[in-house]
Design a protein around this motif. Structure first.
Motif, PDB file in Angstrom:
ATOM      1  N   LEU A  51       1.044  -1.312  -0.253  1.00 45.15           N
ATOM      2  CA  LEU A  51      -0.008   0.066  -0.310  1.00 45.15           C
ATOM      3  C   LEU A  51       0.676   1.329   0.266  1.00 45.15           C
ATOM      4  O   LEU A  51       2.225   1.299   0.445  1.00 45.15           O
ATOM      5  CB  LEU A  51      -0.985   0.414   1.583  1.00 45.15           C
ATOM      6  N   ARG A  52       0.224   2.341  -0.326  1.00 39.15           N
ATOM      7  CA  ARG A  52       1.199   3.469  -0.602  1.00 39.15           C
ATOM      8  C   ARG A  52       0.328   4.583   0.634  1.00 39.15           C
ATOM      9  O   ARG A  52      -0.422   4.313   1.548  1.00 39.15           O
ATOM     10  CB  ARG A  52       0.688   4.787  -1.690  1.00 39.15           C
ATOM     11  N   ARG A  53       1.329   5.337   0.962  1.00 37.20           N
ATOM     12  CA  ARG A  53       1.261   6.151   2.288  1.00 37.20           C
ATOM     13  C   ARG A  53       1.016   7.531   1.595  1.00 37.20           C
ATOM     14  O   ARG A  53       2.279   7.823   1.444  1.00 37.20           O
ATOM     15  CB  ARG A  53       2.119   5.579   3.483  1.00 37.20           C
ATOM     16  N   PRO A  54      -0.465   8.261   2.340  1.00 34.40           N
ATOM     17  CA  PRO A  54      -0.242   9.558   2.226  1.00 34.40           C
ATOM     18  C   PRO A  54       0.077  10.329   3.400  1.00 34.40           C
ATOM     19  O   PRO A  54       0.153  10.170   4.062  1.00 34.40           O
ATOM     20  CB  PRO A  54      -1.282   9.853   1.981  1.00 34.40           C
ATOM     21  N   ILE A  55       1.569  10.894   2.308  1.00 32.91           N
ATOM     22  CA  ILE A  55       2.266  12.172   3.599  1.00 32.91           C
ATOM     23  C   ILE A  55       2.574  13.342   2.746  1.00 32.91           C
ATOM     24  O   ILE A  55       3.176  13.605   2.620  1.00 32.91           O
ATOM     25  CB  ILE A  55       4.110  11.518   3.910  1.00 32.91           C
ATOM     26  N   SER A  56       2.109  14.556   3.706  1.00 35.48           N
ATOM     27  CA  SER A  56       2.012  15.600   2.826  1.00 35.48           C
ATOM     28  C   SER A  56       3.461  16.288   3.476  1.00 35.48           C
ATOM     29  O   SER A  56       4.486  15.740   3.288  1.00 35.48           O
ATOM     30  CB  SER A  56       0.743  16.637   4.916  1.00 35.48           C
ATOM     31  N   ILE A  57       3.306  17.479   2.686  1.00 31.67           N
ATOM     32  CA  ILE A  57       4.465  17.871   1.673  1.00 31.67           C
ATOM     33  C   ILE A  57       5.208  19.363   2.910  1.00 31.67           C
ATOM     34  O   ILE A  57       3.897  19.969   3.394  1.00 31.67           O
ATOM     35  CB  ILE A  57       4.285  18.403   0.679  1.00 31.67           C
ATOM     36  N   ALA A  58       5.952  19.225   3.707  1.00 30.51           N
ATOM     37  CA  ALA A  58       6.399  20.515   5.178  1.00 30.51           C
ATOM     38  C   ALA A  58       6.886  21.615   3.934  1.00 30.51           C
ATOM     39  O   ALA A  58       7.662  22.115   5.155  1.00 30.51           O
ATOM     40  CB  ALA A  58       6.939  19.238   5.935  1.00 30.51           C
ATOM     41  N   CYS A  84      14.886   3.544   5.678  1.00 30.86           N
ATOM     42  CA  CYS A  84      15.430   3.888   4.357  1.00 30.86           C
ATOM     43  C   CYS A  84      17.030   5.039   4.680  1.00 30.86           C
ATOM     44  O   CYS A  84      16.459   5.645   5.536  1.00 30.86           O
ATOM     45  CB  CYS A  84      14.998   4.320   2.937  1.00 30.86           C
ATOM     46  N   HIS A  85      17.466   4.678   3.969  1.00 32.78           N
ATOM     47  CA  HIS A  85      18.690   5.237   3.863  1.00 32.78           C
ATOM     48  C   HIS A  85      18.750   6.598   2.942  1.00 32.78           C
ATOM     49  O   HIS A  85      18.540   6.612   1.756  1.00 32.78           O
ATOM     50  CB  HIS A  85      19.605   4.605   3.802  1.00 32.78           C
ATOM     51  N   VAL A  86      19.456   7.842   2.846  1.00 35.36           N
ATOM     52  CA  VAL A  86      20.163   8.626   1.572  1.00 35.36           C
ATOM     53  C   VAL A  86      20.764   7.248   0.935  1.00 35.36           C
ATOM     54  O   VAL A  86      21.691   6.517   0.626  1.00 35.36           O
ATOM     55  CB  VAL A  86      21.381   8.941   2.763  1.00 35.36           C
ATOM     56  N   GLY A  87      20.321   7.811  -0.656  1.00 40.91           N
ATOM     57  CA  GLY A  87      20.479   7.218  -1.237  1.00 40.91           C
ATOM     58  C   GLY A  87      19.239   6.252  -2.168  1.00 40.91           C
ATOM     59  O   GLY A  87      19.113   5.704  -3.016  1.00 40.91           O
ATOM     60  N   ASP A  88      18.687   5.798  -1.666  1.00 38.48           N
ATOM     61  CA  ASP A  88      17.798   4.945  -1.884  1.00 38.48           C
ATOM     62  C   ASP A  88      16.802   5.844  -2.483  1.00 38.48           C
ATOM     63  O   ASP A  88      16.803   6.572  -2.633  1.00 38.48           O
ATOM     64  CB  ASP A  88      17.271   4.540  -0.501  1.00 38.48           C
ATOM     65  N   VAL A  89      16.081   4.891  -3.052  1.00 39.15           N
ATOM     66  CA  VAL A  89      15.100   5.426  -4.401  1.00 39.15           C
ATOM     67  C   VAL A  89      13.355   4.974  -4.012  1.00 39.15           C
ATOM     68  O   VAL A  89      13.218   3.787  -3.834  1.00 39.15           O
ATOM     69  CB  VAL A  89      15.148   4.997  -5.885  1.00 39.15           C
ATOM     70  N   ILE A  90      12.800   5.927  -3.795  1.00 37.30           N
ATOM     71  CA  ILE A  90      11.244   5.625  -2.964  1.00 37.30           C
ATOM     72  C   ILE A  90      10.565   6.565  -4.432  1.00 37.30           C
ATOM     73  O   ILE A  90      10.318   7.046  -4.918  1.00 37.30           O
ATOM     74  CB  ILE A  90      11.234   5.890  -1.987  1.00 37.30           C
ATOM     75  N   ASP A  91       9.178   5.370  -4.481  1.00 36.75           N
ATOM     76  CA  ASP A  91       8.794   5.505  -5.477  1.00 36.75           C
ATOM     77  C   ASP A  91       6.775   6.631  -5.578  1.00 36.75           C
ATOM     78  O   ASP A  91       6.650   6.243  -4.154  1.00 36.75           O
ATOM     79  CB  ASP A  91       8.154   4.218  -6.296  1.00 36.75           C
ATOM     80  N   GLY A  92       7.542   7.663  -5.374  1.00 35.23           N
ATOM     81  CA  GLY A  92       5.715   8.638  -5.226  1.00 35.23           C
ATOM     82  C   GLY A  92       5.023   9.162  -6.470  1.00 35.23           C
ATOM     83  O   GLY A  92       5.441   9.874  -7.286  1.00 35.23           O
ATOM     84  N   LEU A  93       3.609   9.026  -5.918  1.00 36.22           N
ATOM     85  CA  LEU A  93       3.045   9.401  -6.535  1.00 36.22           C
ATOM     86  C   LEU A  93       2.725  11.428  -6.200  1.00 36.22           C
ATOM     87  O   LEU A  93       2.264  11.888  -5.041  1.00 36.22           O
ATOM     88  CB  LEU A  93       1.551   9.461  -6.671  1.00 36.22           C
ATOM     89  N   ILE A  94       3.232  12.522  -6.918  1.00 35.66           N
ATOM     90  CA  ILE A  94       3.225  13.765  -6.551  1.00 35.66           C
ATOM     91  C   ILE A  94       3.296  14.378  -7.670  1.00 35.66           C
ATOM     92  O   ILE A  94       2.982  14.617  -8.561  1.00 35.66           O
ATOM     93  CB  ILE A  94       4.566  13.914  -5.594  1.00 35.66           C
ATOM     94  N   PRO A  95       2.495  16.121  -7.435  1.00 42.84           N
ATOM     95  CA  PRO A  95       1.616  16.006  -5.822  1.00 42.84           C
ATOM     96  C   PRO A  95       0.071  15.820  -6.253  1.00 42.84           C
ATOM     97  O   PRO A  95      -0.865  16.303  -6.602  1.00 42.84           O
ATOM     98  CB  PRO A  95       1.924  18.013  -6.034  1.00 42.84           C
ATOM     99  N   MET A 218      -5.715   5.961   3.244  1.00 43.95           N
ATOM    100  CA  MET A 218      -6.075   5.690   1.643  1.00 43.95           C
ATOM    101  C   MET A 218      -5.746   4.380   0.851  1.00 43.95           C
ATOM    102  O   MET A 218      -4.695   4.026   1.658  1.00 43.95           O
ATOM    103  CB  MET A 218      -5.656   7.271   0.743  1.00 43.95           C
ATOM    104  N   GLY A 219      -6.663   4.712   0.059  1.00 38.68           N
ATOM    105  CA  GLY A 219      -6.397   3.629  -0.662  1.00 38.68           C
ATOM    106  C   GLY A 219      -5.584   4.013  -1.831  1.00 38.68           C
ATOM    107  O   GLY A 219      -4.295   4.397  -2.248  1.00 38.68           O
ATOM    108  N   CYS A 220      -5.392   4.165  -2.935  1.00 43.79           N
ATOM    109  CA  CYS A 220      -5.187   4.666  -4.455  1.00 43.79           C
ATOM    110  C   CYS A 220      -4.544   5.714  -4.316  1.00 43.79           C
ATOM    111  O   CYS A 220      -3.581   5.795  -4.991  1.00 43.79           O
ATOM    112  CB  CYS A 220      -6.738   4.664  -5.572  1.00 43.79           C
ATOM    113  N   GLY A 221      -5.184   7.176  -3.544  1.00 46.90           N
ATOM    114  CA  GLY A 221      -4.701   8.167  -3.784  1.00 46.90           C
ATOM    115  C   GLY A 221      -4.996   9.643  -4.911  1.00 46.90           C
ATOM    116  O   GLY A 221      -4.587  10.091  -4.765  1.00 46.90           O
ATOM    117  N   ILE A 222      -5.791   8.461  -5.560  1.00 47.64           N
ATOM    118  CA  ILE A 222      -6.020   9.412  -7.182  1.00 47.64           C
ATOM    119  C   ILE A 222      -7.603   9.710  -7.717  1.00 47.64           C
ATOM    120  O   ILE A 222      -7.891   9.680  -8.549  1.00 47.64           O
ATOM    121  CB  ILE A 222      -5.057   8.907  -8.059  1.00 47.64           C
ATOM    122  N   GLY A 223      -8.281   9.120  -6.686  1.00 47.08           N
ATOM    123  CA  GLY A 223     -10.001   9.163  -6.564  1.00 47.08           C
ATOM    124  C   GLY A 223     -10.423   7.742  -7.312  1.00 47.08           C
ATOM    125  O   GLY A 223     -11.979   7.835  -7.685  1.00 47.08           O
TER     126      GLY A 223
END
Ligand code: FES
Length: 256
Positions: A51-58, A84-95, A218-223
């Motif tokens: 699952l994806r996690r919705p995390i607000s933009i600070a 996760c560490h510096v250099g790791d790559v994560i997959d995010g839907l934004i914005p 959330m589930g899909c995060g995109i409606g």
């Protein structure tokens, strides 16, 4: 437009109890993220925490194409992300989601009311409206002193009042108690935090102009999946999707 981005971690640091600040670098498209919007981050590997996690933009550093997120470790997904560490790559839907409509409203003074992990999106908001010449007052609530973060960052942008439930830092009680005590002047209020806090704030300030931002799993995060619906407050038996129609709503637009 929502983009699928590969985001490289350029900093990860614990800034309070169970609270991680992470800076993520992406393509130039992330520059368009606005205050109130979120990143929908895929956590874990195939078959584990999918699952994806919705995390607000600070915060967003437009020049460096870096977005800052702050999240609390509250389950296996966020625990995985925190490791996760510096250099790791994560997959995010934004914005994702709606933003505070600061370009459509006129104000001289704003009151920001944040609770816990609802505090981070208000920081990017505070920076942007301060740049527009708005006087910012913040009331930030936390469980206790060990959970407090970003006090000095908000204090650089205006008056900042901290309240903790147990009184170990700042005022004791709830953000609504501090609104009563300080009776601040403002044209609009902006609030983000747990639903009980948003309920109390929007009820106390029901005759005032304001916007709230709802935190929700959330589930899909995109409606697309209807996992995040909330009833509208207009007697129509309608509903809104928090991920797409929100997370920012006009105060009293939806039933909390
Ligand atoms: Fe799927 Fe909102 S999370 S519709």
């Amino acid at each position: 437009m929502i983009n699928k981005e590969l985001l490289t971690i350029v900093e990860t640091i614990q800034i309070a109890k169970e609270t991680i600040k992470m800076r993520l670098q992406g393509s130039e498209k992330i520059k368009h993220a606005k205050p109130g919007q979120f990143v929908h981050i895929k956590v874990g590997n195939e078959g584990s925490h999918m699952l994806r996690r919705p995390i607000s933009i600070a915060d967003v550093n437009q020049d460096q194409q870096i977005v800052t997120i702050i999240f609390k470790v509250i389950g296996s997904g966020t625990d995985h992300l925190s490791k996760c560490h510096v250099g790791d790559v994560i997959d995010g839907l934004i914005p994702c989601g709606t933003s505070y409509p600061i370009e459509q409203i006129t104000m001289d003074k704003a009151l920001l009311i944040g609770g816990g992990i609802g505090v981070p999106p208000l920081y990017y908001l505070a920076k942007q409206i301060k740049e527009q010449g708005v006087e910012v007052t913040s009331i930030l609530g936390f469980q206790s002193s060990e959970h407090v973060f970003y006090q000095s960052e908000f204090a650089e942008l205006g008056k900042c009042h901290i309240v903790t439930n147990d009184g170990t830092h700042g005022f004791q009680g709830f953000v609504t108690d501090v609104i009563d005590q300080l009776d601040p002047t403002f044209d609009y209020y902006f609030s983000c935090g747990p639903t009980p806090m948003l309920k109390a704030v929007s009820s106390k300030l029901q005759d005032r102009n304001g916007y709230i931002s709802i935190e929700q799993r959330m589930g899909c995060g995109i409606g697309a999946c209807y996992a995040c619906v909330v009833p509208t407050n207009d007697g129509s038996n309608g509903f809104k999707k928090i991920c797409k129609d929100g997370p920012v709503f006009e105060a009293n637009e939806v039933v909390l």
